[in-house]
Design a protein around this motif. Structure first.
Motif, mmCIF file in Angstrom:
data_model
loop_
_atom_site.group_PDB
_atom_site.id
_atom_site.type_symbol
_atom_site.label_atom_id
_atom_site.label_comp_id
_atom_site.label_asym_id
_atom_site.label_seq_id
_atom_site.Cartn_x
_atom_site.Cartn_y
_atom_site.Cartn_z
ATOM 1 N N ASP A 54 0.829 -1.207 0.000
ATOM 2 C CA ASP A 54 0.000 0.000 0.000
ATOM 3 C C ASP A 54 0.865 1.260 0.000
ATOM 4 O O ASP A 54 0.541 2.261 -0.662
ATOM 5 C CB ASP A 54 -0.922 0.008 1.229
ATOM 6 C CG ASP A 54 -1.993 -1.062 1.155
ATOM 7 O OD1 ASP A 54 -2.293 -1.521 0.033
ATOM 8 O OD2 ASP A 54 -2.523 -1.439 2.222
ATOM 9 N N ALA A 76 2.197 1.823 -3.511
ATOM 10 C CA ALA A 76 1.156 2.291 -4.425
ATOM 11 C C ALA A 76 0.886 3.781 -4.215
ATOM 12 O O ALA A 76 0.732 4.546 -5.165
ATOM 13 C CB ALA A 76 -0.123 1.482 -4.214
ATOM 14 N N TRP A 77 0.847 4.194 -2.949
ATOM 15 C CA TRP A 77 0.620 5.616 -2.653
ATOM 16 C C TRP A 77 1.777 6.462 -3.174
ATOM 17 O O TRP A 77 1.564 7.524 -3.765
ATOM 18 C CB TRP A 77 0.468 5.800 -1.148
ATOM 19 C CG TRP A 77 0.428 7.242 -0.722
ATOM 20 C CD1 TRP A 77 -0.650 8.072 -0.752
ATOM 21 C CD2 TRP A 77 1.521 8.029 -0.229
ATOM 22 N NE1 TRP A 77 -0.308 9.324 -0.306
ATOM 23 C CE2 TRP A 77 1.013 9.329 0.031
ATOM 24 C CE3 TRP A 77 2.865 7.761 0.039
ATOM 25 C CZ2 TRP A 77 1.828 10.348 0.527
ATOM 26 C CZ3 TRP A 77 3.662 8.778 0.541
ATOM 27 C CH2 TRP A 77 3.148 10.060 0.786
ATOM 28 N N ARG A 101 3.832 5.832 -5.657
ATOM 29 C CA ARG A 101 3.799 5.917 -7.125
ATOM 30 C C ARG A 101 2.757 6.941 -7.577
ATOM 31 O O ARG A 101 2.992 7.711 -8.518
ATOM 32 C CB ARG A 101 3.472 4.547 -7.719
ATOM 33 C CG ARG A 101 4.624 3.555 -7.693
ATOM 34 C CD ARG A 101 4.362 2.372 -8.613
ATOM 35 N NE ARG A 101 3.126 1.654 -8.256
ATOM 36 C CZ ARG A 101 3.081 0.650 -7.397
ATOM 37 N NH1 ARG A 101 4.200 0.239 -6.785
ATOM 38 N NH2 ARG A 101 1.940 0.038 -7.127
ATOM 39 N N ASP A 102 1.615 6.960 -6.921
ATOM 40 C CA ASP A 102 0.558 7.895 -7.304
ATOM 41 C C ASP A 102 0.996 9.337 -7.063
ATOM 42 O O ASP A 102 0.799 10.208 -7.931
ATOM 43 C CB ASP A 102 -0.710 7.597 -6.505
ATOM 44 C CG ASP A 102 -1.847 8.541 -6.829
ATOM 45 O OD1 ASP A 102 -2.281 8.560 -7.997
ATOM 46 O OD2 ASP A 102 -2.302 9.277 -5.926
ATOM 47 N N VAL A 103 1.602 9.611 -5.900
ATOM 48 C CA VAL A 103 2.033 10.970 -5.575
ATOM 49 C C VAL A 103 3.143 11.424 -6.520
ATOM 50 O O VAL A 103 3.126 12.539 -7.051
ATOM 51 C CB VAL A 103 2.502 11.058 -4.111
ATOM 52 C CG1 VAL A 103 3.146 12.418 -3.826
ATOM 53 C CG2 VAL A 103 1.330 10.816 -3.167
ATOM 54 N N SER A 152 3.747 10.380 -9.518
ATOM 55 C CA SER A 152 3.182 10.583 -10.846
ATOM 56 C C SER A 152 2.540 11.961 -10.970
ATOM 57 O O SER A 152 2.700 12.655 -11.978
ATOM 58 C CB SER A 152 2.149 9.493 -11.148
ATOM 59 O OG SER A 152 1.495 9.729 -12.377
ATOM 60 N N LYS A 153 1.823 12.359 -9.931
ATOM 61 C CA LYS A 153 1.193 13.679 -9.946
ATOM 62 C C LYS A 153 2.235 14.787 -9.914
ATOM 63 O O LYS A 153 2.075 15.832 -10.545
ATOM 64 C CB LYS A 153 0.235 13.813 -8.759
ATOM 65 C CG LYS A 153 -1.009 12.943 -8.875
ATOM 66 C CD LYS A 153 -1.906 13.082 -7.651
ATOM 67 C CE LYS A 153 -3.152 12.226 -7.786
ATOM 68 N NZ LYS A 153 -4.025 12.308 -6.585
#
Length: 362
Positions: A33, A36-37, A39-41, A43-44
């Motif tokens: 988890d 995943a968090w 990678r998302d941050v 990416s933004k």
């Protein structure tokens, strides 16, 4: 670049350090988890669409209401009343949640609970509008650009606020008797009003059709007894107006200025300052209590005479209803455009409704 560290508790902390952005960190139950968090941050951040939500996630609704009261509420004319609403919101369980964690469903449940408890739809509207504006302010001025307003999609209750309540039978006399000041007995004012200004204020409202807040804010400096006019620099609608004073209104003001009221109580005169030394909220509470006292006395008299009390008598009577009798009497002889100046209605619906009710014409 993101780094991951397992704490002694077994949880995983993800931390992202990148030039041009504040350090971001969050703790998760599993490393999967956390990755995943991260990678998302990242990416933004790469796409320049990242918005820091830490403040919204850390600030509770309770704390936000405190800040809103300090920075926004104090600038409003109705700051005292809004302070009561803020205190009521802070007593709710929702106040413990962070701004980012609040959802539309939370406020929908609050709305339904309030309506089920018998709270007026207009009151619920005002309560929801307060928090909605808080979210808007946090997004625009407190640096929480990524915060969404959960109330934007919440259905607002429909309020039917139109009123045409007027006095029936001897209702006015009974109300005025209950508004008269009474000496304290055994620590209570059960037989009358606590304030010596309640009855004069009610009589003044009947004589001028002025609003509750306008009466509470009226200053001696803005009263011209010689020319029989009271000037209101700032009204509910945001504009100034002059209110013509009838003989009854002038008599009330002269009695207050000379240091006595019609009921015989002594009032120390003041050369300047508030005419009615009380607040709008005190007027509201005093009026509500007076209506209850008058109704209780009426029911007692009916019981003694073995009569059924009229269910309409001294029920659902608001301070604003005091404007209706004088408006109807004046509308019969004054052109409609003149009434706009005197009462400051933005729409002619209320005035035309009273005209039709009095004359029976269209």
């Amino acid at each position: 670049m993101a780094t991951f560290e397992q704490r002694e508790s077994g949880y995983w902390q993800a931390k992202i350090r990148r030039k041009g952005h504040p350090t971001q960190s969050r703790t998760f139950a599993t490393k999967k988890d956390a990755e995943a968090w991260a990678r998302d941050v990242e990416s933004k951040m790469d796409r320049s669409v990242f918005v820091d939500m830490r403040e919204a996630e850390e600030m509770t609704l309770h704390a936000a209401l405190d800040r809103y009261e300090r920075e926004v509420t104090v600038t409003k004319r109705g700051k005292d009343v809004e302070a009561y609403r803020i205190a009521a919101w802070q007593a709710q369980k929702l106040a413990c949640k962070s701004l980012a964690a609040l959802r539309g469903s939370d406020f929908a449940a609050y709305r339904d609970a309030r309506l089920k408890a018998g709270v007026a739809a207009s009151t619920v509207q005002i309560e929801l509008a307060l928090v909605s504006h808080l979210f808007t302010t946090a997004r625009r001025e407190w640096g929480m650009e990524g915060l969404q307003n959960p109330l934007s999609a919440v259905r607002k209750p429909v309020a039917a606020n139109a009123r045409d309540r007027s006095f029936i039978d001897d209702e006015e006399a009974r109300l005025l008797a209950a508004c008269a000041p009474q000496a304290r007995t055994a620590g209570k004012f059960a037989g009358g009003a606590q304030s010596q200004f309640l009855r004069p204020a009610v009589e003044f409202a009947l004589a001028t059709a002025m609003r509750q807040g306008e009466i509470a804010d009226l200053l001696w400096e803005n009263v011209d007894l010689q020319n029989r006019v009271a000037r209101l620099p700032l009204t509910k609608n945001g504009s100034a107006r002059a209110v013509p004073l009838s003989s009854a209104a002038v008599a009330i003001l002269r009695a207050l200025k000379e240091g006595s009221s019609d009921d015989g109580s002594n009032v120390k005169p003041l050369p300047k300052g508030p005419v009615f030394r009380t607040s709008a909220n005190a007027l509201k509470i005093g009026f509500i209590r007076a209506v209850k006292r008058a109704r209780a006395m009426y029911e007692k008299e009916c019981a003694e005479r073995r009569e059924h009390p009229d269910p309409r008598m001294l029920v659902d009577l608001h301070f604003h209803d005091l404007c209706n009798p004088i408006k109807m009497l004046r509308i019969a002889s004054i052109p409609i455009f003149r009434m706009f100046d005197d009462t400051q209605h933005f729409y002619c619906g209320v005035l035309m409704k009273n005209r039709v009710g009095l004359t029976g014409s269209n």
